[in-house]
Design an enzyme around this catalytic site. Structure first.
Site, PDB file in Angstrom:
ATOM      1  CG  HIS A 126      -1.705   1.260   1.412  1.00  0.00           C
ATOM      2  ND1 HIS A 126      -1.636   2.053   2.532  1.00  0.00           N
ATOM      3  CD2 HIS A 126      -2.595   1.861   0.580  1.00  0.00           C
ATOM      4  CE1 HIS A 126      -2.454   3.081   2.401  1.00  0.00           C
ATOM      5  NE2 HIS A 126      -3.048   2.986   1.226  1.00  0.00           N
ATOM      6  CB  SER A 127       0.765   4.233   0.366  1.00  0.00           C
ATOM      7  OG  SER A 127       1.024   5.607   0.288  1.00  0.00           O
ATOM      8  CE1 TYR A 128       9.206   3.474   1.297  1.00  0.00           C
ATOM      9  CE2 TYR A 128       8.123   2.143   2.988  1.00  0.00           C
ATOM     10  CZ  TYR A 128       9.264   2.507   2.280  1.00  0.00           C
ATOM     11  OH  TYR A 128      10.462   1.895   2.567  1.00  0.00           O
TER      12      TYR A 128
ATOM     13  CG  HIS B 110      -3.974   6.744   0.202  1.00  0.00           C
ATOM     14  ND1 HIS B 110      -3.526   6.151  -0.960  1.00  0.00           N
ATOM     15  CD2 HIS B 110      -2.906   6.765   1.057  1.00  0.00           C
ATOM     16  CE1 HIS B 110      -2.240   5.825  -0.827  1.00  0.00           C
ATOM     17  NE2 HIS B 110      -1.851   6.177   0.390  1.00  0.00           N
TER      18      HIS B 110
END
Length: 234
Positions: free
Chosen positions: A76-78, A215
């Site tokens: 997820h994300s980073y 997000h």
């Protein structure tokens, strides 16, 4: 059945997947949710030296220790950067890599370089000020598209600052990550910081799916996300 290894993004910990895990397990899959070095329950290991390579090594060591195979590695994300780094080092252990509203970095690219310019500047200002030059302070949950008060309270109580070096250290890849099929999942009900990453994935020929939520999909839309992940494992 697959083994899901779910990697959290900045400021989070393995707890972030708590609402998704039951759906995956009830479908017969194994689930591992490690916390990366320096955050959450591993915040006691936080230092300016913790970088992207630290987190890639965290996950490679986990796969090796578990003897894991047929892994669906979700970032997820980073943690998209971590997924790519792990896939380059252990492609033989992975069935699929899944990027959940995440960075899709190439060799030599750092996470900070992949953010929209105005968001990257906000990060740099935060690090230079309240981050003491080496930490990324927790971002506003409202900016991340979290609107439910209960979700906001649950997340706020658990989020911790994130090591800045993980965003400035570039990926060092041999190209073996391309041996592992990839899927991109974009969260569409927020400012869509990762839209350019979704477009990059589409240009590479990956399946690109979407979840109509903010997000933090693993918190705000766990059932819909779990269905996508289960389908991706098929």
């Amino acid at each position: 059945m697959a083994t899901f290894v779910l990697l959290h993004g900045a400021w989070h910990g393995g707890w972030a997947w708590r609402k998704v895990e039951p759906y995956l397990r009830s479908a017969g899959h194994e689930v591992l949710t490690p916390t990366l070095t320096g955050v959450s329950d591993r915040a006691h290991l936080l230092s300016p030296a913790v970088g992207l390579d630290t987190h890639v090594t965290d996950v490679v060591a986990l796969l090796d220790a578990e003897g894991a195979t047929d892994v669906v590695l979700v970032g997820h994300s980073y943690a998209g950067q971590v997924v790519t780094g792990v896939a380059d080092r252990r492609p033989e252990a992975l069935r699929r890599r899944v990027y959940l509203d995440a960075f899709v970095g190439n060799d030599g690219e750092a996470a900070i370089d992949l953010l929209p310019a105005h968001v990257a500047e906000h990060y740099r200002e935060s690090v230079a000020g309240p981050g003491f030059g080496w930490l990324i302070p927790v971002r506003s949950l409202q900016a991340l598209g979290v609107t439910d008060e209960a979700d906001t309270e649950w997340l706020t109580a658990r989020l911790t600052p994130h090591p800045w070096r993980t965003y400035t250290e570039p990926l060092a890849l041999s190209g073996r990550q391309d041996e592992v099929p990839a899927v991109f999942v974009e969260c569409t009900d927020w400012m869509r910081v990762f839209r350019t990453q979704s477009e990059r994935a589409e240009s590479a020929g990956w399946p690109v799916l979407s979840v109509p939520t903010g997000h933090e999909a693993m918190v705000t839309a766990p059932e819909a996300l779990a269905k996508i992940l289960i389908d991706a494992a098929a």
